[in-house]
Design a protein around this motif. Structure first.
Motif, PDB file in Angstrom:
ATOM      1  N   UNK A   7     -19.648  38.226 -33.898  1.00 42.00           N
ATOM      2  CA  UNK A   7     -20.539  37.335 -33.253  1.00 42.00           C
ATOM      3  C   UNK A   7     -21.825  37.891 -32.542  1.00 42.00           C
ATOM      4  N   UNK A   8     -22.294  38.892 -32.983  1.00 43.60           N
ATOM      5  CA  UNK A   8     -23.601  39.422 -32.631  1.00 43.60           C
ATOM      6  C   UNK A   8     -24.709  38.839 -33.268  1.00 43.60           C
ATOM      7  N   UNK A   9     -25.738  38.957 -33.260  1.00 41.89           N
ATOM      8  CA  UNK A   9     -27.030  38.197 -34.020  1.00 41.89           C
ATOM      9  C   UNK A   9     -28.302  38.184 -33.199  1.00 41.89           C
ATOM     10  N   UNK A  10     -29.244  37.645 -33.793  1.00 41.30           N
ATOM     11  CA  UNK A  10     -30.593  37.393 -33.187  1.00 41.30           C
ATOM     12  C   UNK A  10     -30.695  36.217 -32.519  1.00 41.30           C
ATOM     13  N   UNK A  11     -31.267  36.105 -31.261  1.00 41.90           N
ATOM     14  CA  UNK A  11     -31.456  34.860 -30.703  1.00 41.90           C
ATOM     15  C   UNK A  11     -32.338  34.906 -29.615  1.00 41.90           C
ATOM     16  N   UNK A  12     -33.161  33.934 -29.342  1.00 41.16           N
ATOM     17  CA  UNK A  12     -34.207  33.909 -28.272  1.00 41.16           C
ATOM     18  C   UNK A  12     -33.824  33.910 -26.919  1.00 41.16           C
ATOM     19  N   UNK A  13     -34.896  34.489 -26.222  1.00 41.88           N
ATOM     20  CA  UNK A  13     -34.493  34.708 -24.837  1.00 41.88           C
ATOM     21  C   UNK A  13     -34.040  33.340 -24.212  1.00 41.88           C
ATOM     22  N   UNK A  14     -32.941  32.952 -23.339  1.00 42.74           N
ATOM     23  CA  UNK A  14     -32.382  31.859 -22.812  1.00 42.74           C
ATOM     24  C   UNK A  14     -31.329  31.329 -23.661  1.00 42.74           C
ATOM     25  N   UNK A  15     -31.044  32.104 -24.927  1.00 39.24           N
ATOM     26  CA  UNK A  15     -30.150  31.424 -25.721  1.00 39.24           C
ATOM     27  C   UNK A  15     -28.832  32.050 -25.520  1.00 39.24           C
ATOM     28  N   UNK A  60     -20.432  43.757 -14.546  1.00 42.55           N
ATOM     29  CA  UNK A  60     -21.479  44.470 -13.899  1.00 42.55           C
ATOM     30  C   UNK A  60     -22.411  43.573 -13.219  1.00 42.55           C
ATOM     31  N   UNK A  61     -23.063  43.867 -12.345  1.00 45.66           N
ATOM     32  CA  UNK A  61     -23.954  42.976 -11.571  1.00 45.66           C
ATOM     33  C   UNK A  61     -25.011  42.422 -12.404  1.00 45.66           C
ATOM     34  N   UNK A  62     -25.566  43.155 -13.451  1.00 49.98           N
ATOM     35  CA  UNK A  62     -26.829  42.650 -14.035  1.00 49.98           C
ATOM     36  C   UNK A  62     -26.120  41.410 -15.175  1.00 49.98           C
ATOM     37  N   UNK A  63     -24.894  41.354 -15.215  1.00 48.62           N
ATOM     38  CA  UNK A  63     -24.272  40.044 -16.227  1.00 48.62           C
ATOM     39  C   UNK A  63     -23.509  39.108 -15.321  1.00 48.62           C
ATOM     40  N   UNK A  64     -23.504  39.526 -14.030  1.00 49.00           N
ATOM     41  CA  UNK A  64     -22.771  38.235 -13.500  1.00 49.00           C
ATOM     42  C   UNK A  64     -23.555  36.956 -13.299  1.00 49.00           C
ATOM     43  N   UNK A  65     -22.608  35.806 -13.437  1.00 52.39           N
ATOM     44  CA  UNK A  65     -23.251  34.537 -13.488  1.00 52.39           C
ATOM     45  C   UNK A  65     -23.842  34.284 -14.889  1.00 52.39           C
ATOM     46  N   UNK A  66     -23.907  35.255 -15.786  1.00 50.72           N
ATOM     47  CA  UNK A  66     -24.390  34.956 -17.126  1.00 50.72           C
ATOM     48  C   UNK A  66     -23.476  35.100 -18.354  1.00 50.72           C
ATOM     49  N   UNK A  67     -22.586  36.094 -18.007  1.00 52.65           N
ATOM     50  CA  UNK A  67     -21.553  36.429 -19.042  1.00 52.65           C
ATOM     51  C   UNK A  67     -20.280  35.882 -18.531  1.00 52.65           C
ATOM     52  N   UNK A  68     -19.263  35.687 -19.367  1.00 54.01           N
ATOM     53  CA  UNK A  68     -17.805  35.556 -18.957  1.00 54.01           C
ATOM     54  C   UNK A  68     -16.956  35.873 -20.142  1.00 54.01           C
ATOM     55  N   UNK A  69     -16.175  36.628 -19.561  1.00 53.80           N
ATOM     56  CA  UNK A  69     -15.130  37.443 -20.491  1.00 53.80           C
ATOM     57  C   UNK A  69     -13.837  36.626 -20.454  1.00 53.80           C
ATOM     58  N   UNK A  70     -13.367  36.563 -21.381  1.00 56.77           N
ATOM     59  CA  UNK A  70     -11.841  35.678 -21.565  1.00 56.77           C
ATOM     60  C   UNK A  70     -10.917  36.468 -22.404  1.00 56.77           C
ATOM     61  N   UNK A  71      -9.734  36.286 -22.391  1.00 58.02           N
ATOM     62  CA  UNK A  71      -8.809  36.596 -23.570  1.00 58.02           C
ATOM     63  C   UNK A  71      -7.645  35.812 -24.014  1.00 58.02           C
ATOM     64  N   UNK A  79     -12.987  37.724 -25.756  1.00 61.19           N
ATOM     65  CA  UNK A  79     -14.367  36.950 -25.948  1.00 61.19           C
ATOM     66  C   UNK A  79     -15.073  37.379 -24.866  1.00 61.19           C
ATOM     67  N   UNK A  80     -16.620  37.384 -25.443  1.00 61.63           N
ATOM     68  CA  UNK A  80     -17.475  37.578 -24.263  1.00 61.63           C
ATOM     69  C   UNK A  80     -18.569  36.471 -24.627  1.00 61.63           C
ATOM     70  N   UNK A  81     -18.525  35.552 -23.747  1.00 59.81           N
ATOM     71  CA  UNK A  81     -19.452  34.360 -23.557  1.00 59.81           C
ATOM     72  C   UNK A  81     -20.857  35.000 -23.092  1.00 59.81           C
ATOM     73  N   UNK A  82     -21.877  34.660 -23.565  1.00 56.79           N
ATOM     74  CA  UNK A  82     -23.049  35.381 -23.177  1.00 56.79           C
ATOM     75  C   UNK A  82     -24.122  34.336 -22.985  1.00 56.79           C
ATOM     76  N   UNK A  83     -24.735  33.797 -21.909  1.00 56.26           N
ATOM     77  CA  UNK A  83     -25.537  32.839 -21.741  1.00 56.26           C
ATOM     78  C   UNK A  83     -26.657  33.419 -21.032  1.00 56.26           C
TER      79      UNK A  83
END
Length: 124
Positions: A7-15, A60-71, A79-83
């Protein structure tokens, strides 16, 4: 035993990106899964983790509110949803497995199994 990240790749900031960690060869329900990331020259750092019942979750604090983990235990996948991705999120992302009774340590040394990693690159 195998953990395979994708699921990795290249994305623009904010993506956004969604990483997957597919497990096989061990009893998935006995293990907590952690996501880590690493940039060249630095240690692997904990990002987020989830216990087998999904009742134990840490970020971690630096991803709280942006990333969501689920299984999904029936699919042996975490899964790691990264917004709202930022350039500083650029790294190789790894998933690691640790026996569930050991909690959710931030140190990679406690994790038994690792995947090969998936590159996430965020451009500014």
């Amino acid at each position: 035993v195998q953990l395979v990240e994708s699921g990795g790749g290249l994305v623009q900031a904010g993506g956004s990106l969604r990483l997957s960690c597919a497990a096989s060869g061990f009893t998935f329900d006995d293990y907590t899964i952690g996501w880590f990331r690493q940039v060249p020259g630095e240690e692997r750092e904990f990002v987020a983790g989830i216990g087998w019942r999904s009742d134990k979750i840490k970020y971690r604090t630096f991803v709280k509110g942006r990333f969501t983990i689920a299984r999904n235990n029936t699919k042996y996948t975490v899964y790691l949803q990264m917004n709202s991705l930022q350039p500083e999120d650029t790294a190789v992302y790894y998933c690691g497995a640790i026996p569930d009774e050991m909690g959710l340590p931030f140190s990679e040394k406690f994790y038994d199994y690792w995947g090969q990693g998936t590159q996430v690159t965020v451009s500014s």
